[in-house]
Design a protein around this motif. Structure first.
Motif, PDB file in Angstrom:
ATOM      1  N   ARG A 151       0.874  -1.174   0.000  1.00 19.82           N
ATOM      2  CA  ARG A 151       0.000   0.000   0.000  1.00 19.82           C
ATOM      3  C   ARG A 151       0.913   1.226   0.000  1.00 19.82           C
ATOM      4  O   ARG A 151       1.670   1.446   0.937  1.00 19.82           O
ATOM      5  N   VAL A 152       0.825   2.041  -1.041  1.00 20.68           N
ATOM      6  CA  VAL A 152       1.694   3.212  -1.139  1.00 20.68           C
ATOM      7  C   VAL A 152       0.890   4.499  -1.277  1.00 20.68           C
ATOM      8  O   VAL A 152       1.446   5.551  -1.586  1.00 20.68           O
ATOM      9  N   ASP A 153      -0.415   4.403  -1.032  1.00 23.51           N
ATOM     10  CA  ASP A 153      -1.290   5.566  -1.134  1.00 23.51           C
ATOM     11  C   ASP A 153      -2.400   5.441  -0.100  1.00 23.51           C
ATOM     12  O   ASP A 153      -2.937   4.353   0.113  1.00 23.51           O
ATOM     13  N   GLU A 154      -2.731   6.568   0.533  1.00 28.90           N
ATOM     14  CA  GLU A 154      -3.784   6.546   1.552  1.00 28.90           C
ATOM     15  C   GLU A 154      -5.128   6.070   1.005  1.00 28.90           C
ATOM     16  O   GLU A 154      -5.957   5.534   1.746  1.00 28.90           O
ATOM     17  N   ASP A 155      -5.356   6.273  -0.294  1.00 30.52           N
ATOM     18  CA  ASP A 155      -6.632   5.881  -0.877  1.00 30.52           C
ATOM     19  C   ASP A 155      -6.689   4.401  -1.241  1.00 30.52           C
ATOM     20  O   ASP A 155      -7.729   3.921  -1.685  1.00 30.52           O
ATOM     21  N   GLN A 156      -5.603   3.683  -1.079  1.00 34.04           N
ATOM     22  CA  GLN A 156      -5.648   2.233  -1.222  1.00 34.04           C
ATOM     23  C   GLN A 156      -6.117   1.643   0.113  1.00 34.04           C
ATOM     24  O   GLN A 156      -5.662   2.061   1.174  1.00 34.04           O
ATOM     25  N   PRO A 157      -7.033   0.681   0.071  1.00 31.70           N
ATOM     26  CA  PRO A 157      -7.576   0.142   1.322  1.00 31.70           C
ATOM     27  C   PRO A 157      -6.521  -0.574   2.150  1.00 31.70           C
ATOM     28  O   PRO A 157      -5.621  -1.227   1.606  1.00 31.70           O
ATOM     29  N   TRP A 158      -6.662  -0.464   3.481  1.00 34.01           N
ATOM     30  CA  TRP A 158      -5.741  -1.136   4.384  1.00 34.01           C
ATOM     31  C   TRP A 158      -6.315  -2.485   4.782  1.00 34.01           C
ATOM     32  O   TRP A 158      -7.528  -2.666   4.903  1.00 34.01           O
ATOM     33  N   SER A 159      -5.419  -3.470   5.003  1.00 31.77           N
ATOM     34  CA  SER A 159      -5.814  -4.771   5.549  1.00 31.77           C
ATOM     35  C   SER A 159      -4.716  -5.230   6.495  1.00 31.77           C
ATOM     36  O   SER A 159      -3.560  -4.775   6.394  1.00 31.77           O
ATOM     37  N   PRO A 160      -5.000  -6.119   7.421  1.00 29.89           N
ATOM     38  CA  PRO A 160      -3.975  -6.581   8.385  1.00 29.89           C
ATOM     39  C   PRO A 160      -2.729  -7.150   7.724  1.00 29.89           C
ATOM     40  O   PRO A 160      -1.625  -7.035   8.274  1.00 29.89           O
ATOM     41  N   ALA A 161      -2.879  -7.745   6.544  1.00 29.90           N
ATOM     42  CA  ALA A 161      -1.716  -8.323   5.859  1.00 29.90           C
ATOM     43  C   ALA A 161      -0.666  -7.267   5.534  1.00 29.90           C
ATOM     44  O   ALA A 161       0.524  -7.580   5.402  1.00 29.90           O
ATOM     45  N   LEU A 162      -1.095  -6.010   5.431  1.00 25.92           N
ATOM     46  CA  LEU A 162      -0.175  -4.939   5.062  1.00 25.92           C
ATOM     47  C   LEU A 162       0.757  -4.542   6.200  1.00 25.92           C
ATOM     48  O   LEU A 162       1.715  -3.797   5.979  1.00 25.92           O
ATOM     49  N   LEU A 163       0.496  -5.042   7.407  1.00 22.12           N
ATOM     50  CA  LEU A 163       1.430  -4.776   8.510  1.00 22.12           C
ATOM     51  C   LEU A 163       2.830  -5.299   8.179  1.00 22.12           C
ATOM     52  O   LEU A 163       3.831  -4.774   8.674  1.00 22.12           O
ATOM     53  N   GLY A 164       2.884  -6.300   7.335  1.00 27.65           N
ATOM     54  CA  GLY A 164       4.178  -6.877   6.973  1.00 27.65           C
ATOM     55  C   GLY A 164       4.797  -6.299   5.718  1.00 27.65           C
ATOM     56  O   GLY A 164       5.810  -6.805   5.238  1.00 27.65           O
ATOM     57  N   GLN A 165       4.222  -5.210   5.185  1.00 24.08           N
ATOM     58  CA  GLN A 165       4.721  -4.743   3.901  1.00 24.08           C
ATOM     59  C   GLN A 165       6.166  -4.219   3.931  1.00 24.08           C
ATOM     60  O   GLN A 165       6.854  -4.326   2.904  1.00 24.08           O
ATOM     61  N   PRO A 166       6.685  -3.675   5.026  1.00 23.34           N
ATOM     62  CA  PRO A 166       8.122  -3.338   5.015  1.00 23.34           C
ATOM     63  C   PRO A 166       8.984  -4.579   4.766  1.00 23.34           C
ATOM     64  O   PRO A 166       9.976  -4.521   4.045  1.00 23.34           O
ATOM     65  N   PHE A 167       8.577  -5.717   5.358  1.00 25.68           N
ATOM     66  CA  PHE A 167       9.304  -6.963   5.132  1.00 25.68           C
ATOM     67  C   PHE A 167       9.124  -7.435   3.695  1.00 25.68           C
ATOM     68  O   PHE A 167      10.081  -7.876   3.054  1.00 25.68           O
ATOM     69  N   TYR A 168       7.867  -7.348   3.159  1.00 30.40           N
ATOM     70  CA  TYR A 168       7.628  -7.750   1.777  1.00 30.40           C
ATOM     71  C   TYR A 168       8.498  -6.921   0.831  1.00 30.40           C
ATOM     72  O   TYR A 168       9.063  -7.441  -0.132  1.00 30.40           O
TER      73      TYR A 168
END
Length: 395
Positions: A151-168
Motif C-alpha cells: 500500500r503506497v497511497d492513503e486511498d488504497q484500502p488497508w488490511s492486516p496483511a499490510l502490517l508486513g509490507q516493510p518486510f515484503y
C-alpha cells in the motif's frame, strides 16, 4: 500521498483548461525538436554503451576465472555488478521502450531485444510500456502502485496483511527480478480469473520458467564451471552481482514513483483525458534523482523519471538536455518539480512504505464500513467531502 482529487487543496486548481492544453502543446514542441534532431551522435552513444557493457562483462568474467584469489574476486564482482546494471537499466529498459527503433538496427530494436533478466521481454513490455506508462499513478489502473503487495497511497484500502509490507518490500528488493516476473504474470488476479485467463497465465508462466532456467544455468552452472577450481567463488560472485543489480534497480524505481510529493489520481479523473491532461499527470506522478553523469547512466537515465514519463520513447541520452526546459515549464505553471539526491528519495519512499503499513483511525473506520457493506449488501452513503470528483483545472 493521497489521490489529487481527494486533497483539500488541489495543486492544479490555479490552472485553466486552456493552460493545460497550452502546456501540452509546449511539451509536444520539445518532443518534436528531439525527434527531428535524432541522428549519428545518438546512435553512436547507444552503440558505445553496449560495447562498453559487453567488454566490461567479458573482462569481469575473465577475471573471475581466478576468483580463488580475493583481489580477483572483488574486482570481478564489482565489474560484473556494474555490467549487469548497465545492461538492465541504460540498455535493456530503454531499448525495449523503443527509444532506438528509429535506427532500424535489428540488433538494437524493441522487437528483438532480450535482456539479462528472468522476465521475458514481451511480458515486461506489456506490463510496463502498455499498462504502467498509459495509466501512470491511476489508482486501480496502474498496478505498479505497490505491485499488488504494498500500500503506497492513503486511498488504497488497508488490511492486516499490510502490517508486513516493510518486510515484503525488503524481500522484493533482494529478489527483484523474480518479483517482477511474478508481477508480470498477474498472479494475484488469478483467483477470480476465467478459465481462459488462467490458461493464458499458465502458458506465460512456462515462458518465465524457461527464462529462469536459462539465466540460472548461465550464472550458476556454466560460468562457474568454466572457472574450474574457482567454481564456488565464481558462483558467489554471480549471486552477489545479481543481488547488487536487484537492490539498485529496486531503489531507482522506488525513487521515481513513491517519494513524498508524487501525486496519484482516481480512475474517474482520466475519463475523457486530453493530451495536455495526460502530460500533466506524468509531470505530477513522477520524481527525479539528482546526481552526476555516472549516476544518470547507472540509473538508465531514470534519474530523469519525470522526463522519461513524459517522453518514454525518446533516446535516454537526451533527457539531460530537455530536463531544464521541462523544469522551466513546471516553474512557469506553478507546479512542483519533485527532485532530490538518491539517499533522500530512497528514505522518503521507504518511510511511505513503513507509514502506510500501519492503519490510521480513518483506515479502520473504512475497513469496518466495507465489512458492513459486504454483510448487508448495501452501500453506505459517502460524505460529500469524500466523494470522488473528476480532475478539472479551474480558473
Amino acid at each position: 500521498m493521497t489521490a489529487i482529487q481527494h486533497k483539500p487543496v488541489s495543486p492544479v486548481a490555479h490552472l485553466t483548461p486552456e493552460d493545460v492544453e497550452e502546456l501540452g502543446r509546449l511539451l509536444d514542441e520539445i518532443r518534436e525538436e528531439v525527434v527531428s534532431s535524432r541522428g549519428a551522435r545518438d546512435a553512436e552513444y547507444i552503440r558505445k554503451v553496449i560495447k562498453t557493457q559487453r567488454r566490461l562483462e567479458l573482462g569481469s568474467r575473465a577475471v573471475l576465472l581466478a576468483s580463488l584469489f580475493p583481489p580477483a574476486w572483488v574486482v570481478g564482482t564489482i565489474g560484473l555488478s556494474i555490467a549487469k546494471i548497465l545492461e538492465n537499466m541504460e540498455i535493456g529498459h530503454n531499448v525495449m521502450h523503443g527509444q532506438w527503433d528509429w535506427m532500424r538496427d535489428p540488433k538494437i530494436h524493441s522487437t528483438t531485444w532480450e535482456w539479462d533478466n528472468v522476465t521475458p521481454s514481451e511480458h515486461w513490455k506489456h506490463s510496463h510500456n502498455e499498462l504502467h506508462h498509459t495509466w501512470t499513478n491511476v489508482l486501480g489502473k496502474d498496478n505498479d502502485l505497490g505491485y499488488g503487495i504494498m500500500r503506497v497511497d492513503e486511498d488504497q484500502p488497508w488490511s492486516p496483511a499490510l502490517l508486513g509490507q516493510p518486510f515484503y518490500n525488503f524481500l522484493n528488493m533482494l529478489v527483484f527480478e523474480y518479483g517482477i516476473a511474478a508481477y508480470d504474470l498477474e498472479l494475484f488476479a488469478l483467483g477470480k480469473a476465467s478459465a481462459e485467463k488462467k490458461a493464458a497465465t499458465w502458458a506465460k508462466g512456462k515462458q518465465v520458467l524457461r527464462k529462469v532456467r536459462k539465466q540460472v544455468l548461465r550464472d550458476y552452472v556454466l560460468h562457474p564451471a568454466l572457472s574450474g577450481p574457482s567454481f564456488v567463488p565464481t558462483l558467489a560472485a554471480n549471486a552477489v552481482a545479481n543481488l547488487v543489480r536487484n537492490v539498485w534497480t529496486h531503489s531507482v524505481i522506488m525513487c521515481g514513483h513513491f517519494p513524498s510529493g508524487v501525486e496519484t489520481f482516481t480512475r474517474k479523473s482520466i475519463e475523457g483525458e486530453t493530451r495536455g491532461e495526460w502530460y500533466l499527470r506524468q509531470m505530477l506522478g513522477s520524481a527525479n534523482i539528482t546526481g552526476g553523469r555516472f549516476m544518470h547512466v547507472m540509473t538508465g537515465n531514470l534519474s530523469y523519471q519525470i522526463e522519461h514519463h513524459l517522453y518514454p520513447d525518446l533516446p535516454s541520452n537526451r533527457y539531460a538536455e530537455v530536463a531544464p526546459r521541462v523544469q522551466e515549464l513546471f516553474e512557469r505553471y506553478g507546479l512542483t518539480y519533485v527532485s532530490g539526491p538518491l539517499p533522500k528519495q530512497v528514505a522518503s519512499a521507504w518511510w511511505k512504505v513503513i507509514r502506510l503499513s500501519v492503519p490510521t483511525k480513518a483506515d479502520l473506520d473504512k475497513r469496518r464500513a466495507r465489512k458492513a457493506r459486504r454483510a448487508t449488501g448495501r452501500r453506505p452513503a459517502v460524505p460529500a467531502q469524500q466523494q470522488e470528483t473528476v480532475l478539472e483545472p479551474v480558473a
